[in-house]
Design an enzyme around this catalytic site. Structure first.
Site, PDB file in Angstrom:
ATOM      1  N   HIS A 122       0.848  -1.179   0.000  1.00  0.00           N
ATOM      2  CA  HIS A 122       0.000   0.000   0.000  1.00  0.00           C
ATOM      3  C   HIS A 122       0.890   1.237   0.000  1.00  0.00           C
ATOM      4  O   HIS A 122       2.121   1.143   0.061  1.00  0.00           O
ATOM      5  CB  HIS A 122      -0.933  -0.003   1.210  1.00  0.00           C
ATOM      6  CG  HIS A 122      -2.067  -0.979   1.087  1.00  0.00           C
ATOM      7  ND1 HIS A 122      -3.088  -0.811   0.179  1.00  0.00           N
ATOM      8  CD2 HIS A 122      -2.337  -2.137   1.742  1.00  0.00           C
ATOM      9  CE1 HIS A 122      -3.949  -1.812   0.286  1.00  0.00           C
ATOM     10  NE2 HIS A 122      -3.509  -2.636   1.221  1.00  0.00           N
ATOM     11  N   ASP A 152       0.198   6.822  -3.632  1.00  0.00           N
ATOM     12  CA  ASP A 152      -1.024   6.446  -4.345  1.00  0.00           C
ATOM     13  C   ASP A 152      -1.422   7.477  -5.401  1.00  0.00           C
ATOM     14  O   ASP A 152      -1.678   7.130  -6.555  1.00  0.00           O
ATOM     15  CB  ASP A 152      -2.191   6.293  -3.362  1.00  0.00           C
ATOM     16  CG  ASP A 152      -2.265   4.908  -2.746  1.00  0.00           C
ATOM     17  OD1 ASP A 152      -1.461   4.042  -3.112  1.00  0.00           O
ATOM     18  OD2 ASP A 152      -3.142   4.693  -1.887  1.00  0.00           O
TER      19      ASP A 152
END
Length: 382
Positions: A122, A152
């Site tokens: 992540h 991200d």
């Protein structure tokens, strides 16, 4: 709009790829999100301007449908781990043979090669692997990830969108598509180029949280006001620093030098006391119109009503009244025209899109009956 006429197939994912697709849609691309069938609700909160087609990719027929959509489009955007599309027979080598002009964007954490290529992760992991996380956080505290913005969205979705636009531009010269390997580790590191390249001029010589731009400097930090709100201070240059002291009603002659590192704790104590003596609104009135580089830390509830943001219409509401940022940057001739309709339901546009891509009504009905595709007409006419 700038990307009018560009057709994009976005394989449904989370966070970075949907953001990339939303950017393309905001600036005029026709973005079709390919969802799984038998899913109750979409997790894509960045579906503005997209259409949804639901396909059962566990069937050979469903894979064939997706192949037809891909080879008749300009861009394929896929967020899966390395090898997933190849197992379906939909990897870039196969699709580019059928459509040499196709731009195949692969957005992953670690990229398409290397020992971590198939590993899960992540934003915080990608940020850690980029080197940047080691520099983020206050002095004496552990490294701190700033939401999931850097890897991200900046290093992932935004960088991937840039790659797609670059590939589209290059295609106008060569007539050929190409594969984009967008790694969030590398994207985050690239976004942090200033940090990397500024080490040579002494900007990051001190430990984490003790440098000028990482909360070490008292003149580059946030301060709580008497009403429990905050002001942001960025008074680096001497002329701006003088304006800060003037607004705080502090005598510069009674303070240690601005760049005396050893005196920064004392300066921070003085600034903390001063900011705590008035409300955020008070300090905003004092510093507005000056070059002190002092601004209120606005909440989501406050931001659109701030005069500057109001004048520029920097925030917009959709048809349901939900507020979000207006697309950026602003282009003078071909600005973004973001869709204000509700986000698509899964499979809302299946029939319409398949018709546009050459499927007959009979073929579509057969696929619907067999569960190869799914159509949800709930929002179709809204």
């Amino acid at each position: 709009m700038a990307l009018a006429g560009v057709r994009v197939i976005e394989l449904a994912g989370l966070a970075p790829a949907p953001f990339c697709g939303m950017i393309l849609a905001d600036f005029g691309a026709k973005v079709i999100r390919v969802d799984r069938t038998k899913v109750a609700m979409a997790m894509d909160t960045q579906a503005r301007g997209k259409r949804s087609v639901a396909i059962n990719l566990k069937t050979a027929e469903g894979v064939a449908v997706l192949r037809k959509l891909c080879v008749q489009s300009d861009v394929v955007l896929e967020p899966y781990r390395k090898g997933v599309m190849e197992k379906l027979g939909l990897g870039p080598q196969e699709l580019l043979k059928e459509n040499p002009r196709l731009i195949y964007a692969r957005l992953t954490g670690y990229g398409q090669s290397g020992s971590y290529a198939t590993a899960a992760g992540h934003d915080i992991n990608y940020l850690a692997m980029s080197g940047l996380l080691s520099r983020l956080g206050r002095s004496g505290e552990k490294p701190y990830a700033p939401l999931n913005l850097v890897a991200d969205f900046a290093g992932g979705g935004l960088t991937c969108a840039l790659g797609i636009v670059l590939a589209l531009l290059e295609r106008t010269k060569s007539g050929k598509g190409q594969v984009i390997d967008a790694s969030m580790v590398e994207g985050a590191a690239y976004v942090g180029s200033f940090v990397w390249k500024s080490r040579s001029i002494g900007m990051w010589d001190r430990s984490r949280g003790e440098n000028m731009l990482d909360s070490g400097a008292p003149f580059y930090d946030t301060y709580e006001t008497s009403d429990g709100k905050y002001m942001a201070v960025g008074a680096i240059e001497p002329q701006f620093y003088r304006q800060l002291l003037k607004g705080l009603e502090v005598d510069a002659g009674e303070l240690p030098p601005q760049m005396s590192f050893s005196d920064w704790p004392e300066l921070r104590r003085i600034f903390t006391e001063r900011f705590a003596s008035k409300t955020q609104a008070d300090w905003s009135r004092i510093f507005d119109g000056t070059d002190a580089c002092v601004t209120p830390v606005l909440s989501f509830d406050q931001v659109s009503s701030h005069p500057h943001n109001q004048e520029r219409a920097s925030f917009m509401k959709d048809s349901s009244g939900e507020e979000s940022p207006r697309p950026a940057p602003v282009l003078s001739r071909t600005p973004a025209e973001p869709c204000r309709a509700s986000d698509p339901a899964i499979g809302e546009h299946t029939v319409k899109v398949l018709e546009e891509y050459g499927f007959t009504s009979s073929e579509i009905n057969q696929m619907l009956a067999a569960g190869i595709v799914e159509y949800n007409a709930v929002k179709a006419k809204l």
